[in-house]
Design an enzyme around this catalytic site. Structure first.
Site, PDB file in Angstrom:
ATOM      1  N   LYS A   1     -72.311 -31.915  97.030  1.00 16.49           N
ATOM      2  CA  LYS A   1     -73.321 -31.336  96.122  1.00 16.49           C
ATOM      3  C   LYS A   1     -74.722 -31.584  96.684  1.00 16.49           C
ATOM      4  CE  LYS A   1     -70.354 -31.655  92.045  1.00 16.49           C
ATOM      5  NZ  LYS A   1     -69.968 -32.330  90.790  1.00 16.49           N
TER       6      LYS A   1
ATOM      7  N   GLN B   1     -71.417 -37.728  87.606  1.00 14.94           N
ATOM      8  CA  GLN B   1     -70.085 -37.398  88.127  1.00 14.94           C
ATOM      9  C   GLN B   1     -69.002 -38.125  87.320  1.00 14.94           C
ATOM     10  OE1 GLN B   1     -69.615 -35.066  90.416  1.00 14.94           O
ATOM     11  NE2 GLN B   1     -67.403 -35.295  90.557  1.00 14.94           N
TER      12      GLN B   1
ATOM     13  N   ASP C   1     -74.216 -29.246  84.214  1.00 17.36           N
ATOM     14  CA  ASP C   1     -72.747 -29.209  84.200  1.00 17.36           C
ATOM     15  C   ASP C   1     -72.223 -28.455  82.975  1.00 17.36           C
ATOM     16  OD1 ASP C   1     -71.294 -30.301  86.329  1.00 17.36           O
ATOM     17  OD2 ASP C   1     -71.692 -32.367  85.700  1.00 17.36           O
TER      18      ASP C   1
HETATM   19  N1  GUN Z   1     -65.557 -34.400  87.994  1.00 17.54           N
HETATM   20  C1  GUN Z   1     -64.736 -33.397  88.366  1.00 17.54           C
HETATM   21  N2  GUN Z   1     -65.377 -32.214  88.288  1.00 17.54           N
HETATM   22  C2  GUN Z   1     -66.629 -32.477  87.865  1.00 17.54           C
HETATM   23  C3  GUN Z   1     -67.761 -31.655  87.596  1.00 17.54           C
HETATM   24  O1  GUN Z   1     -67.756 -30.429  87.717  1.00 17.54           O
HETATM   25  N3  GUN Z   1     -68.870 -32.323  87.178  1.00 17.54           N
HETATM   26  C4  GUN Z   1     -68.914 -33.660  87.026  1.00 17.54           C
HETATM   27  N4  GUN Z   1     -70.055 -34.215  86.611  1.00 17.54           N
HETATM   28  N5  GUN Z   1     -67.877 -34.452  87.254  1.00 17.54           N
HETATM   29  C5  GUN Z   1     -66.744 -33.854  87.676  1.00 17.54           C
END
Ligand code: GUN
Length: 290
Positions: free
Chosen positions: A52, A96, A119
């Site tokens: 990311k 995350q 998100d």
């Molecule tokens: N863990 C797995 N997928 C995601 C996501 O799209 N965002 C976040 N913050 N954590 C995750």
């Protein structure tokens, strides 16, 4: 069979975002700024967050990575979220998941300012999504919708079977596919670990979206000839290779690809799209703040 090439489409989207950012900078505006909060040393989370942050560089965004050890307290994490909420230089941020067991994930998500929740996990944004209001869509389901749209896949009136009801993928996926619009307007069946006759239900699907988290769960016998198959699973399976593992999805790709009209590969399918859509949400967050 045609591949739904998430790698290619995500690169197209990143190019579009990069062009937009270049134009913003030319107008004297600052670039969008994404922050990511990572707790602990989970291998998959480290990989995702690293990707990311690198993608931010690729499109010209500013990025900040905030790392904590596994033993960070909930109070410390909530204090950081408060700081990010109030930091005018930050347009959007993510925490995350998963978080260590001693931290209440829901409490953390609830603490995020919905206008910075790129998100789309905050109940305000999730509710807006369910009510057809403009909002940040969760990046993975948003990525699946974008893939279906860019490949002109007909979803109206089709039977879409979603496997898995997670808050991040399956549940929002089922809502988005059932919403009015294109893609959307599908007849949706949301299946999960307690579903009876899942194989028979799956076999009726025009579109299968698997987000169960079980490697090779979707077998050829469960898929109708000509179905569209979207595999959201990402699993690391240990092997003797130099890396020590290989990546596979929820779908038995080898066998299912022989029956499907369209199918996403893993890797190079939905995973690549998730990051592109997070960037898109961050671009929107930056524009909204102007
Ligand atoms: N863990 C797995 N997928 C995601 C996501 O799209 N965002 C976040 N913050 N954590 C995750």
């Amino acid at each position: 069979m045609e591949l739904l090439d998430g790698k290619k489409i995500s690169n197209d989207i990143k190019d579009e975002i990069a062009a937009e950012v270049a134009a913003m900078k030319q107008r004297g505006e600052r670039a969008p700024h994404l922050a990511a909060v990572l707790v602990g040393n989970d291998g998959a989370s480290l990989t995702y967050v690293g990707a990311k942050v690198r993608s931010c560089e690729r499109v010209g965004f500013d990025s900040t990575l905030v790392k904590y050890d596994t033993d960070v307290t909930e109070a410390e994490l909530l204090a950081k979220i408060d700081e990010l909420n109030n930091d005018n230089a930050i347009d959007g941020f993510i925490v995350q998941l998963p978080l260590p067991k001693h931290i209440d994930e829901q409490k953390v998500i609830m603490a995020i300012d919905p206008s910075k929740d790129v998100d789309g996990f905050h109940p305000t944004n999730f509710g807006k999504m369910a009510l057809d209001m403009e909002t940040f869509l969760p990046a993975t389901p948003f990525g699946v919708m974008e893939l279906l749209e860019r490949y002109n896949i007909e979803t109206s009136g089709k039977h879409c079977v979603v496997i898995g009801r997670s808050h991040i993928v399956g549940r929002p996926m089922s809502i988005l596919m059932g919403r009015k619009g294109n893609p959307g307007d599908a007849t949706v069946t949301l299946t999960h670990s307690r579903t009876q006759n899942l194989e028979a239900i799956c076999k009726q699907a025009d579109i299968v979206i698997s987000a169960l988290g079980v490697p090779n769960f979707v077998k050829a016998e469960m898929v109708k000839e000509g179905a569209v198959v979207v595999d959201v699973g990402i699993h690391r399976i240990a092997d003797d290779s130099e890396k020590g593992y290989y990546i596979t999805g929820d779908v038995d790709f080898e066998a299912v690809s022989k029956k499907a009209s369209y199918i996403t590969p893993v890797p190079g399918g939905v995973g690549a799209m998730t990051i592109a859509m997070l960037l898109k949400n961050t671009l929107i967050a930056g524009q909204n703040r102007k």
